[in-house]
Design an enzyme around this catalytic site. Structure first.
Site, PDB file in Angstrom:
ATOM      1  N   LYS A 183       1.754  -2.146  -9.814  1.00  0.00           N
ATOM      2  CA  LYS A 183       1.785  -0.730  -9.432  1.00  0.00           C
ATOM      3  C   LYS A 183       3.180  -0.215  -9.748  1.00  0.00           C
ATOM      4  O   LYS A 183       4.164  -0.961  -9.604  1.00  0.00           O
ATOM      5  CB  LYS A 183       1.482  -0.612  -7.936  1.00  0.00           C
ATOM      6  CG  LYS A 183       1.375   0.824  -7.427  1.00  0.00           C
ATOM      7  CD  LYS A 183       0.986   0.856  -5.944  1.00  0.00           C
ATOM      8  CE  LYS A 183       0.769   2.286  -5.454  1.00  0.00           C
ATOM      9  NZ  LYS A 183       0.371   2.325  -4.025  1.00  0.00           N
TER      10      LYS A 183
ATOM     11  N   SER B 131      -3.669   5.321  -2.825  1.00  0.00           N
ATOM     12  CA  SER B 131      -2.795   5.715  -3.906  1.00  0.00           C
ATOM     13  C   SER B 131      -2.733   4.702  -5.052  1.00  0.00           C
ATOM     14  O   SER B 131      -2.300   5.050  -6.149  1.00  0.00           O
ATOM     15  CB  SER B 131      -1.381   5.946  -3.374  1.00  0.00           C
ATOM     16  OG  SER B 131      -0.806   4.735  -2.936  1.00  0.00           O
TER      17      SER B 131
ATOM     18  N   SER C  64      -3.906   2.376   0.967  1.00  0.00           N
ATOM     19  CA  SER C  64      -3.803   2.519  -0.490  1.00  0.00           C
ATOM     20  C   SER C  64      -4.216   1.325  -1.326  1.00  0.00           C
ATOM     21  O   SER C  64      -4.337   1.449  -2.544  1.00  0.00           O
ATOM     22  CB  SER C  64      -2.387   2.911  -0.873  1.00  0.00           C
ATOM     23  OG  SER C  64      -2.222   4.278  -0.667  1.00  0.00           O
TER      24      SER C  64
HETATM   25  N1  GLN Z   1      -3.596   7.955   1.681  1.00  0.00           N
HETATM   26  C1  GLN Z   1      -2.547   7.673   2.619  1.00  0.00           C
HETATM   27  C2  GLN Z   1      -1.443   8.677   2.473  1.00  0.00           C
HETATM   28  O1  GLN Z   1      -1.557   9.539   1.676  1.00  0.00           O
HETATM   29  C3  GLN Z   1      -2.050   6.269   2.452  1.00  0.00           C
HETATM   30  C4  GLN Z   1      -1.174   6.091   1.307  1.00  0.00           C
HETATM   31  C5  GLN Z   1      -0.733   4.672   1.150  1.00  0.00           C
HETATM   32  O2  GLN Z   1      -1.293   3.761   1.755  1.00  0.00           O
HETATM   33  N2  GLN Z   1       0.307   4.495   0.382  1.00  0.00           N
HETATM   34  O3  GLN Z   1      -0.475   8.608   3.134  1.00  0.00           O
END
Ligand code: GLN
Length: 484
Positions: free
Chosen positions: A88, A163, A187
């Site tokens: 990532k 994400s 995410s």
């Molecule tokens: N979707 C969640 C957010 O926007 C989690 C993001 C993540 O786990 N990095 O904060």
């Protein structure tokens, strides 16, 4: 020929049926075939360079074989020799551009690698690309990337989740057998569920955060995606453990997690005497009925394998999003303060809409100081609620071995469907954030299909219970390749 798992790749290597360059040709051709359509990557390492690396590692392998070591001995010392990896774009990779999917870091080339990157390399793996994601890991759909959205291979008009959007898609499309991710509020698990691959969010502190762009430091967990549970367990055996560069890593003993999976595979009735808790709150309103049904059927399959099912309840779970959207932006605002454009990267005008929203929200939360009453700020209240949630989970794990339920309350949605409504987007994390707040490990495995999309089951374990959740996940996960 398709190489659909790390395990099969390793077998081919060990029996010398496939060279490292031949394997790389396969993965590289997958990238060349699909990348234009799906946009799962931000940076692809130069073809010539990666093939050179594969060649160099192959020479090393042959030299070791010639000097009398068996393939098993060699793979004991270098468990990932010749294995391509994609990270990532939150993971710092020495000499390879790392953007966090934000134009702020558009031309940033890190001078060092994250501990996880280094550990995988020491095990013999090498980096071939960096995966697309929501910028700074803010999002649940992959649409917040400054490098364009990633598309879901099950239907390219739909989001792959986020994400770690590109990581999940790269895993599904067999770009590489190991792809890393970060999970601050879901995410890893949510895109794993939307794409039908295995995603692990380890216990907080199990895997080092050193060298990974920080989102919300008290919630960030470093994990990875694979097509099978065994593969996932194998990788964790390499990345887990104490790191002197990250004081929050635990010195709790690690293990060869894949051996636990093999044990479960051998005896199908492994689950006799096991208690699986079904969290009532994961089956409340707000969760799609078809998802409820498919995940409950999967849990019933565990019962057939010998497990005892128990309905349990943690009422405070429903405050997860409220707690998360206080602690997380506060930490995001602090962490993003370092990007001032003075020492590296572009200036703050390059931040996108979502990062700006969280910086404003976070600074607002942190400025909520009531003189003489420190206990009444929203941040301290959220931290107290977090402690309560931790205590409740600890209590529940005295009654059950693991908890199981859906990963996501909704199916993959259409590109653009939720981008104008941040609150709706945040709701996608309803069932994943409580686990980050409590710091527990959780696994997403694919257990069914609805309207052509895969459906993930979330298996939550007690602290450092990774082997346990892998064992259970291995018995019910099903991987399918989406295209031909
Ligand atoms: N979707 C969640 C957010 O926007 C989690 C993001 C993540 O786990 N990095 O904060």
């Amino acid at each position: 020929m398709k190489i659909t798992s790390l395990r099969s790749l390793l077998e081919l290597y060990k029996s010398s049926k496939l060279s490292f360059e031949e394997a790389l040709s396969f993965y590289y051709s997958q990238i060349e075939k699909f990348e234009n359509t799906y946009n799962a990557l931000i940076t692809i390492v130069e073809k010539e360079k990666v093939f050179q690396t594969a060649k160099k590692l192959q020479k090393k392998y042959e030299k070791l074989l010639k000097s009398g070591f068996s393939a098993d001995q060699i793979y004991k010392k270098y468990p990932l020799l010749g294995v391509p990896v994609i990270h990532k774009d939150m993971f710092l990779t020495k000499g390879i551009r790392t953007t966090a999917a934000s134009r702020v870091l558009d031309d940033f080339i890190p001078p060092f690698s994250a501990t996880v990157v280094r550990r995988l390399e020491e095990a013999g793996a090498y980096v071939i690309a960096k995966a697309n994601q929501d910028a700074w890991a803010h999002g649940s759909s992959g649409e917040n990337s400054d490098y364009g959205p990633t598309r879901n291979p099950w239907n390219k008009e739909y989001v792959p989740g986020g994400s770690s959007s590109g990581s999940a898609v790269a895993t599904l499309l067999l770009y590489a057998p190991i792809v890393t991710g970060t999970d601050t509020g879901g995410s890893i698990r949510q895109p794993a569920s939307f794409c039908g691959v295995v995603g692990l969010k380890p216990t907080y502190g199990r895997v080092s955060r050193y060298g990974i762009v920080a989102m919300a430091s008290s919630l960030d967990s470093i994990g990875h995606f694979t097509t099978t549970v065994w593969d996932n367990a194998y990788v964790l055996s390499i990345t887990a453990g104490k790191d002197p560069y990250d004081a929050t890593t635990s010195s709790a003993p690690t293990m060869a997690y894949h051996l636990a999976v093999e044990e479960a595979e051998k005896s199908k009735l492994q689950l006799r005497g096991f208690k699986v808790g079904i969290l009532k709150e994961f089956y409340d309103k707000g969760v799609d009925d078809k998802i409820k049904q498919v995940t409950l059927e999967a849990i019933k399959r565990l019962e057939k394998l010998g497990a005892t099912l128990l309905e349990v309840s943690i009422p405070e779970v429903k405050y997860g999003l409220e707690i998360y959207y206080i602690i997380q932006p506060a930490e995001v605002a602090s962490n993003l303060a370092r990007y001032d454009g003075i020492r590296y990267g572009n200036d703050r005008s390059y931040f996108g809409k979502e990062a700006k929203r969280r910086i404003m929200l976070g600074n607002f939360i942190l400025s909520d100081v009531v003189v003489g009453k420190p206990e009444s700020t929203s941040y301290t209240q959220a931290v107290k609620a977090k402690a309560l949630l931790v205590a409740r989970f600890k209590q529940i794990f005295k009654e059950v071995d693991v908890l199981a339920g859906p990963v996501s309350p909704v199916l993959p949605f259409k590109l653009g469907e939720r981008t104008d409504d941040p609150l709706k987007m945040y709701m996608a994390d309803l069932l994943t954030v409580p686990v980050n707040i409590a710091g527990l490990p959780a696994l997403s495995v694919n257990v069914g299909w609805i309207e052509g999309f895969p459906v993930g089951l979330q298996i939550i374990g007690p602290y450092f219970g990774e082997a346990l959740i892998y064992k259970i996940g291995a018995l019910i996960h099903e991987f399918r390749y989406p295209l031909d």
